[in-house]
Design an enzyme around this catalytic site. Sequence first.
Site, PDB file in Angstrom:
ATOM      1  N   GLY A  35       0.840  -1.268   0.157  1.00 38.20           N
ATOM      2  CA  GLY A  35      -0.122   0.032  -0.037  1.00 38.20           C
ATOM      3  C   GLY A  35       0.841   1.430   0.100  1.00 38.20           C
ATOM      4  O   GLY A  35       2.033   1.346  -0.166  1.00 38.20           O
ATOM      5  N   THR A  37       1.386   3.646   2.341  1.00 37.04           N
ATOM      6  CA  THR A  37       1.916   4.072   3.594  1.00 37.04           C
ATOM      7  C   THR A  37       2.892   3.077   3.534  1.00 37.04           C
ATOM      8  O   THR A  37       4.239   3.571   4.015  1.00 37.04           O
ATOM      9  CB  THR A  37       1.267   3.774   4.628  1.00 37.04           C
ATOM     10  OG1 THR A  37      -0.271   4.379   4.391  1.00 37.04           O
ATOM     11  CG2 THR A  37       1.455   4.576   5.879  1.00 37.04           C
ATOM     12  N   GLY A 106      -6.006  -3.123  -0.950  1.00 41.49           N
ATOM     13  CA  GLY A 106      -4.936  -3.385  -2.107  1.00 41.49           C
ATOM     14  C   GLY A 106      -4.851  -4.570  -2.374  1.00 41.49           C
ATOM     15  O   GLY A 106      -3.942  -5.118  -3.360  1.00 41.49           O
ATOM     16  N   GLU A 112      -0.365 -10.733   3.440  1.00 39.36           N
ATOM     17  CA  GLU A 112      -0.031  -9.931   4.564  1.00 39.36           C
ATOM     18  C   GLU A 112      -0.122 -10.579   5.887  1.00 39.36           C
ATOM     19  O   GLU A 112       0.347 -10.309   6.976  1.00 39.36           O
ATOM     20  CB  GLU A 112      -0.819  -8.568   4.575  1.00 39.36           C
ATOM     21  CG  GLU A 112      -0.534  -7.533   3.289  1.00 39.36           C
ATOM     22  CD  GLU A 112      -1.585  -6.418   3.179  1.00 39.36           C
ATOM     23  OE1 GLU A 112      -1.215  -5.571   2.609  1.00 39.36           O
ATOM     24  OE2 GLU A 112      -2.646  -6.440   3.592  1.00 39.36           O
ATOM     25  N   LYS A 130      -7.580   6.699   9.442  1.00 39.95           N
ATOM     26  CA  LYS A 130      -8.081   5.312   9.397  1.00 39.95           C
ATOM     27  C   LYS A 130      -8.598   5.027  10.702  1.00 39.95           C
ATOM     28  O   LYS A 130      -9.150   3.882  10.911  1.00 39.95           O
ATOM     29  CB  LYS A 130      -6.833   4.501   9.030  1.00 39.95           C
ATOM     30  CG  LYS A 130      -6.038   4.814   7.983  1.00 39.95           C
ATOM     31  CD  LYS A 130      -6.687   4.246   6.711  1.00 39.95           C
ATOM     32  CE  LYS A 130      -6.174   4.561   5.334  1.00 39.95           C
ATOM     33  NZ  LYS A 130      -4.869   3.707   5.137  1.00 39.95           N
TER      34      LYS A 130
END
Length: 233
Positions: A35, A37, A106, A112, A130
Amino acid sequence: MDVTNNMGVESEKIVAAKEASKLIDDGMVIGLGTGSTVEFFIKEVGERITKEEIEVWCIPSSYQSHILAIDNGFFVTDLFQVGELDLCIDGADQVDRDLNCIKGRGGALLREKVIAQASETVIIIIDSGKLSEKLNSFIPIEVLPFAYGSVRKKIEKMGGKVNLRESDSKIGPCISDNGNFILDVEFGVLENPKELETRLNGIAGVVENGIFSSEIIDKVIVGGKTARILRKS
Ligand code: 5RP
């Protein structure tokens, strides 16, 4: 903060990513989420790799992170070689007050979760938009294409509103890095994220879902003017 202000959101992501990059030591093997970030995080660590001549090994959770990691000077390894990781750094789509998360916008939720579970410490990096008292965003669910119809029916019977994620750049469904479909499912407010996470994974054909209940999360770093660290109470 106004989450429609993209510059604000971006700078908060950078603050969180910078803070997380300080945790990386020479010789570490880390799990990399996916992603925007995490992209900032990879670039921050990349600068340290160049300036400080440190060696950082990683296991990326997507082709996006894999390519970025190589471009930024990381060495890439895999879970055949390294079964346990010290640290995993990842983003999230929503984080509640108990640090339960929703991930997978994503489309990388499966890998993940694999790398998060393989890591001793899991740190989530987010912008403040968020944060939510309770989780109420749609839940991405990775599904074996063969089982799409039966999984869809089972989830609808559980009360979920199912959308098959479409690809932006080809006609038809979005295919994950693992060759599966992604369903985006609305369940409204999640009163018990852990229970729903377990129930969804009990459906044959669901490969994994995007609820990361707080037991797997150690810390959340929230970007702002400075970085704020949230820990479980
Ligand atoms: C990808 C994810 C990402 O971590 C999540 O979507 C957050 O992304 P971003 O940092 O771009 O806001 O779960 O599968």
